[in-house]
Design a protein around this motif. Structure first.
Motif, PDB file in Angstrom:
ATOM      1  N   ILE A 132     -55.106  94.499 115.503  1.00 54.05           N
ATOM      2  CA  ILE A 132     -54.164  94.408 116.621  1.00 54.05           C
ATOM      3  C   ILE A 132     -52.750  94.717 116.144  1.00 54.05           C
ATOM      4  O   ILE A 132     -52.286  94.169 115.137  1.00 54.05           O
ATOM      5  CB  ILE A 132     -54.192  93.022 117.282  1.00 54.05           C
ATOM      6  CG1 ILE A 132     -55.569  92.735 117.886  1.00 54.05           C
ATOM      7  CG2 ILE A 132     -53.105  92.905 118.353  1.00 54.05           C
ATOM      8  CD1 ILE A 132     -55.952  93.664 119.032  1.00 54.05           C
ATOM      9  N   VAL A 134     -48.830  94.810 117.735  1.00 56.24           N
ATOM     10  CA  VAL A 134     -47.939  94.521 118.856  1.00 56.24           C
ATOM     11  C   VAL A 134     -46.622  95.235 118.602  1.00 56.24           C
ATOM     12  O   VAL A 134     -45.948  94.966 117.603  1.00 56.24           O
ATOM     13  CB  VAL A 134     -47.696  93.007 119.016  1.00 56.24           C
ATOM     14  CG1 VAL A 134     -46.797  92.732 120.226  1.00 56.24           C
ATOM     15  CG2 VAL A 134     -49.011  92.256 119.150  1.00 56.24           C
ATOM     16  N   VAL A 141     -49.521  96.456 123.292  1.00 52.58           N
ATOM     17  CA  VAL A 141     -50.486  95.857 122.378  1.00 52.58           C
ATOM     18  C   VAL A 141     -51.588  96.893 122.171  1.00 52.58           C
ATOM     19  O   VAL A 141     -52.209  97.340 123.137  1.00 52.58           O
ATOM     20  CB  VAL A 141     -51.073  94.554 122.945  1.00 52.58           C
ATOM     21  CG1 VAL A 141     -52.057  93.937 121.956  1.00 52.58           C
ATOM     22  CG2 VAL A 141     -49.964  93.559 123.270  1.00 52.58           C
ATOM     23  N   ASN A 143     -55.135  98.236 120.130  1.00 52.04           N
ATOM     24  CA  ASN A 143     -56.299  97.994 119.288  1.00 52.04           C
ATOM     25  C   ASN A 143     -56.392  99.172 118.319  1.00 52.04           C
ATOM     26  O   ASN A 143     -56.750 100.286 118.704  1.00 52.04           O
ATOM     27  CB  ASN A 143     -57.571  97.897 120.133  1.00 52.04           C
ATOM     28  CG  ASN A 143     -58.783  97.548 119.294  1.00 52.04           C
ATOM     29  OD1 ASN A 143     -58.899  97.901 118.127  1.00 52.04           O
ATOM     30  ND2 ASN A 143     -59.721  96.834 119.907  1.00 52.04           N
ATOM     31  N   LEU A 160     -48.489  85.450 124.687  1.00 48.03           N
ATOM     32  CA  LEU A 160     -48.567  86.095 123.381  1.00 48.03           C
ATOM     33  C   LEU A 160     -47.199  86.175 122.718  1.00 48.03           C
ATOM     34  O   LEU A 160     -47.044  85.863 121.531  1.00 48.03           O
ATOM     35  CB  LEU A 160     -49.171  87.493 123.521  1.00 48.03           C
ATOM     36  CG  LEU A 160     -49.256  88.323 122.232  1.00 48.03           C
ATOM     37  CD1 LEU A 160     -50.111  87.615 121.190  1.00 48.03           C
ATOM     38  CD2 LEU A 160     -49.799  89.712 122.528  1.00 48.03           C
ATOM     39  N   ARG A 200     -58.064  85.857 124.211  1.00 51.38           N
ATOM     40  CA  ARG A 200     -58.977  85.990 123.072  1.00 51.38           C
ATOM     41  C   ARG A 200     -60.002  87.097 123.300  1.00 51.38           C
ATOM     42  O   ARG A 200     -60.343  87.835 122.372  1.00 51.38           O
ATOM     43  CB  ARG A 200     -59.687  84.658 122.824  1.00 51.38           C
ATOM     44  CG  ARG A 200     -58.813  83.644 122.086  1.00 51.38           C
ATOM     45  CD  ARG A 200     -59.564  82.375 121.847  1.00 51.38           C
ATOM     46  NE  ARG A 200     -58.821  81.489 120.964  1.00 51.38           N
ATOM     47  CZ  ARG A 200     -58.839  80.164 121.056  1.00 51.38           C
ATOM     48  NH1 ARG A 200     -59.572  79.577 121.996  1.00 51.38           N
ATOM     49  NH2 ARG A 200     -58.153  79.425 120.218  1.00 51.38           N
ATOM     50  N   LYS A 202     -59.549  89.756 124.828  1.00 50.79           N
ATOM     51  CA  LYS A 202     -58.875  91.038 124.668  1.00 50.79           C
ATOM     52  C   LYS A 202     -58.419  91.302 123.231  1.00 50.79           C
ATOM     53  O   LYS A 202     -58.348  92.457 122.804  1.00 50.79           O
ATOM     54  CB  LYS A 202     -57.666  91.105 125.612  1.00 50.79           C
ATOM     55  CG  LYS A 202     -58.043  91.084 127.090  1.00 50.79           C
ATOM     56  CD  LYS A 202     -56.813  91.119 127.986  1.00 50.79           C
ATOM     57  CE  LYS A 202     -57.206  91.130 129.463  1.00 50.79           C
ATOM     58  NZ  LYS A 202     -56.028  91.187 130.363  1.00 50.79           N
ATOM     59  N   LEU A 203     -58.106  90.232 122.489  1.00 54.17           N
ATOM     60  CA  LEU A 203     -57.509  90.399 121.168  1.00 54.17           C
ATOM     61  C   LEU A 203     -58.461  90.173 120.003  1.00 54.17           C
ATOM     62  O   LEU A 203     -58.363  90.849 118.978  1.00 54.17           O
ATOM     63  CB  LEU A 203     -56.311  89.446 121.006  1.00 54.17           C
ATOM     64  CG  LEU A 203     -55.148  89.579 121.982  1.00 54.17           C
ATOM     65  CD1 LEU A 203     -54.083  88.539 121.649  1.00 54.17           C
ATOM     66  CD2 LEU A 203     -54.554  90.981 121.946  1.00 54.17           C
ATOM     67  N   GLU A 204     -59.349  89.213 120.131  1.00 53.27           N
ATOM     68  CA  GLU A 204     -60.183  88.809 119.009  1.00 53.27           C
ATOM     69  C   GLU A 204     -61.399  89.724 118.848  1.00 53.27           C
ATOM     70  O   GLU A 204     -61.980  90.186 119.827  1.00 53.27           O
ATOM     71  CB  GLU A 204     -60.674  87.360 119.203  1.00 53.27           C
ATOM     72  CG  GLU A 204     -59.569  86.327 119.349  1.00 53.27           C
ATOM     73  CD  GLU A 204     -58.944  85.922 118.025  1.00 53.27           C
ATOM     74  OE1 GLU A 204     -59.369  86.445 116.967  1.00 53.27           O
ATOM     75  OE2 GLU A 204     -58.030  85.077 118.041  1.00 53.27           O
TER      76      GLU A 204
END
Length: 225
Positions: A132, A134, A141, A143, A160, A200, A202-204
């Motif tokens: 990730i 930012v 953000v 990926n 965030l 989470r 979306k990010l993890e």
């Protein structure tokens, strides 16, 4: 490159003085008489000078909106109000508070401190986990595994950014909620819990075993950097 200032001041005499003196000191100044339409403009600024007594929306309302849109842009409140409670209310979202009448040299010095502090503390790009990125300037953000932008809702983005501002610190869920929603936390409310869950996903890489946003049961959350 010139430092850009958004000045929101409806008093013509004060507005002209600020614009003239700041430009003499090498600033680029955009002066507006009200807070209308400033949510778009603030994204292109280094600092905001905001009068409290404005036509239409007052400075407190405008400032909170600007901070939600661009939390990394410092806000200096300018007001004839000297009461302690006004300063306390203003500093809930603003970074400095100057009372009128003021000396222009003090105003410039305070602006420079805010921008210097902001420049020292804020990175343009932040890496989270292994994939990730930012970008604080572009407010995006990414990926990095797929090179795709992750689309966040307004509240997810604000959560965030607030976690980023306090990275590696355990933040009470009450404090996160009250900062992001600007209203008192009610015990048992699951709103923040649900938003963290969506973040989470979306990010993890594995939301069931989060590596970026940690939970401290009964206390709150911590963003790992």
């Amino acid at each position: 490159m010139k430092k850009s200032v958004l000045c929101i001041e409806d008093n013509m005499e004060i507005g002209k003085l600020i614009k003239e003196k700041l430009e003499q000191h090498g600033f680029s100044v955009q002066w507006q008489l009200s807070g209308e339409g400033t949510e778009k403009e603030v994204l292109h600024q280094d600092v905001v000078i905001l009068d409290i007594m404005l036509p239409g929306l007052d400075g407190f309302t405008v400032g909170k909106r600007l901070k939600e849109v661009a939390p990394m842009v410092p806000i200096l409140l300018l007001s004839a109000r000297t009461a302690v409670h006004d300063k306390v209310d203003g500093l809930q979202f603003a970074d400095d508070y100057v009372t009128k009448p003021f000396h222009i040299d003090e105003l410039i010095a305070r602006l420079e401190v805010l921008m210097r502090r902001n420049g020292d503390e804020v990175e343009e790009s932040i890496q989270l986990g292994k994939h990730i990125e930012v970008n604080l300037n572009a407010q995006t953000v990414i990926n990095k595994s797929t090179q795709e932008e992750i689309v966040l809702t307004g509240k997810e983005h604000r959560i965030l950014l607030y976690l980023l501002e306090n990275a590696n610190q355990i933040l009470p869920k009450e404090k996160i909620f009250e900062t992001v929603w600007d209203e008192p936390y009610i015990h048992g409310d699951k709103t923040l819990f649900m938003h963290i869950g969506h973040l989470r996903k979306k990010l993890e890489q594995n939301p069931d075993e989060p590596e970026i946003i940690e939970t401290f049961k009964g206390i709150g959350y911590r963003l790992k950097r």
